[in-house]
Design an enzyme around this catalytic site. Structure first.
Site, PDB file in Angstrom:
ATOM      1  N   GLN A   1       0.948  -1.149  -0.129  1.00  0.00           N
ATOM      2  CA  GLN A   1      -0.040   0.126  -0.152  1.00  0.00           C
ATOM      3  C   GLN A   1       0.845   1.461   0.071  1.00  0.00           C
ATOM      4  OE1 GLN A   1      -3.039   0.221  -0.538  1.00  0.00           O
ATOM      5  NE2 GLN A   1      -3.696  -1.724  -0.384  1.00  0.00           N
TER       6      GLN A   1
ATOM      7  N   CYS B   1     -17.868 -10.649   6.108  1.00  0.00           N
ATOM      8  CA  CYS B   1     -18.824 -11.470   6.524  1.00  0.00           C
ATOM      9  C   CYS B   1     -18.190 -12.889   6.601  1.00  0.00           C
ATOM     10  CB  CYS B   1     -19.863 -11.539   5.423  1.00  0.00           C
ATOM     11  SG  CYS B   1     -21.355 -12.244   5.956  1.00  0.00           S
TER      12      CYS B   1
END
Ligand code: PLP
Length: 393
Positions: free
Chosen positions: A182, A328
């Site tokens: 990143q 999730c």
């Protein structure tokens, strides 16, 4: 309405048009194998030499210190496995609780798959996502084989003091790897001035295609290849070179070097405008991550008492692409390991949204998000029992 406002650049980026242009001839015209004896293949080899120099230039490294890989994940695995093989008698690794799965899961699997022969220290972070360097110093032992600490966090953008940490590792005689996937292209990196032994980067996070990465290996650092095969990459990574993507990564690094200062000030301005606008117009909105020791493009905000997934779905219907900090897992909504490590309260951890900008975003797009997100939050909170009961418990 078909417009897309893409603010998910820490997940992946658009391939720059200039990059698409330079890579195309390597599918149709210059398709030779760079290892071939003939001039046709040799031309491709020359182009790879030039691409390697561009990547080295962005990092201030020597071209010989750059090994091409298939992705950031492969670079991470290569570096960490190589570092521990250099010292097989030592069985301890230091990393952090907020690493990308490419490092976190590798370290955890190493522990599990070696019958717990490897011990892993995962350094904690504080509520702003920062490390405690005293805790880091204390984590070293005679048994420490390697350190792997990310340069910048993909979820919050928080930047770690990896140069200082590499010095400390060096003083202990321990190899230091940083996942800079990143950071590369967003913050200046000068590897000649650091004690970093291994640095990972990935093409698709800096406007090159998916499926190409690179690993910096400091000259003189012991190295064992991860993919064993032909003599490509001077025996450091088997497999025929992904030529077009290597050329693309070279171009992307050249563009990043040229755009770093100017575009970072502009992207940072857009990020700040978005973040300040949301924090001031929406009540119970909290920024996650250190306010300034952070990538210029990333903003992670929690909207208390609602679910991040619900916010994303509503944003999606108006063409806005962002990402939620939570993943999730098998029906239960667990906050991400980064939010948990930072101790973000339950009411906020579930409603965290990451906006990650790039040079392709515009002020008009930021205004569009500032106009459309507050009513979405309002609507979701009106339906949320947590919001209505927030003062009760
Ligand atoms: C995306 C990412 C990776 C993985 O890179 P791939 O090329 O997708 O394998 C590793 N680390 C960080 C911090 C990332 O953001």
């Amino acid at each position: 309405m078909n417009r897309t406002i893409y603010m998910d650049n820490n997940a992946t980026t658009r391939v720059a048009p200039e990059v698409v242009e330079v890579m195309q001839p390597y599918f149709s015209e210059f398709y030779g194998n760079p290892s071939s004896m003939h001039t046709f293949g040799g031309q491709v080899g020359d182009a790879i030499v030039r691409a390697r120099a561009k990547i080295a230039h962005l990092l201030n490294a020597d071209p010989d210190e750059i090994v091409f890989t298939s992705c950031g994940t492969e670079s991470d695995s290569t570096a960490i496995l190589s570092a521990i093989r250099a010292n097989p008698a030592k069985r301890h690794i230091i990393t952090t609780r907020v690493e990308h799965p490419a490092v976190k899961n590798l370290a955890e699997n190493l522990h599990a798959f070696t019958g717990h022969k490897y011990r892993v220290t995962q350094l904690a972070v504080d509520s702003e996502g920062m490390l405690d360097l005293d805790e880091y110093e204390k984590a070293f032992s005679e048994d420490t084989a390697a350190v792997s600490v990310m340069w910048a966090n993909n979820e919050t953008g928080v930047i770690f003091p990896v140069q200082q940490m590499a010095e400390i590792a060096k003083a202990h005689g321990v190899l230091f790897h940083t996942d800079a996937v990143q950071a590369v292209g967003k913050v200046p990196i000068d590897l000649k001035k650091t004690a970093i032994d291994f640095l990972s980067l990935s093409g698709h996070k800096l406007h090159a295609p998916k499926g190409i990465g690179a690993l910096y290996v400091r000259k003189g650092t012991p190295f064992t290849p991860f993919l064993i095969g032909g003599h490509q990459e001077k025996g450091r990574r088997g497999g025929t070179e992904n030529t077009a993507s290597i050329i693309a990564l070279g171009k992307a690094c050249e563009l990043a070097a040229a755009r770093m200062t100017v575009e970072n000030t502009r992207v940072k301005h857009l990020r700040d405008k978005l973040e300040n606008g949301l924090l001031t117009s929406i009540p119970n909105a909290i920024r996650n991550g250190h306010p300034s020791t952070r990538l210029p493009n990333t903003s992670n905000i929690s909207f208390e008492y609602i679910e991040g997934e619900a916010i994303l779905l509503h944003l999606n219907t108006v063409g806005i692409c962002a990402s939620s900090g939570s993943a999730c897992t098998s029906g239960s909504l667990e906050p991400s390991h980064v939010m948990r490590a930072m101790g973000v309260p339950f009411t906020a951890a579930h409603g965290s949204i990451r906006f990650s900008l790039s040079i392709y975003n515009t002020e008009e797009e930021v205004d569009f998000v500032l106009e459309h997100l507050p009513p979405i939050i309002d609507k979701l909170r009106n339906m949320s029992p947590f919001w209505h009961n927030r003062h009760k418990s």
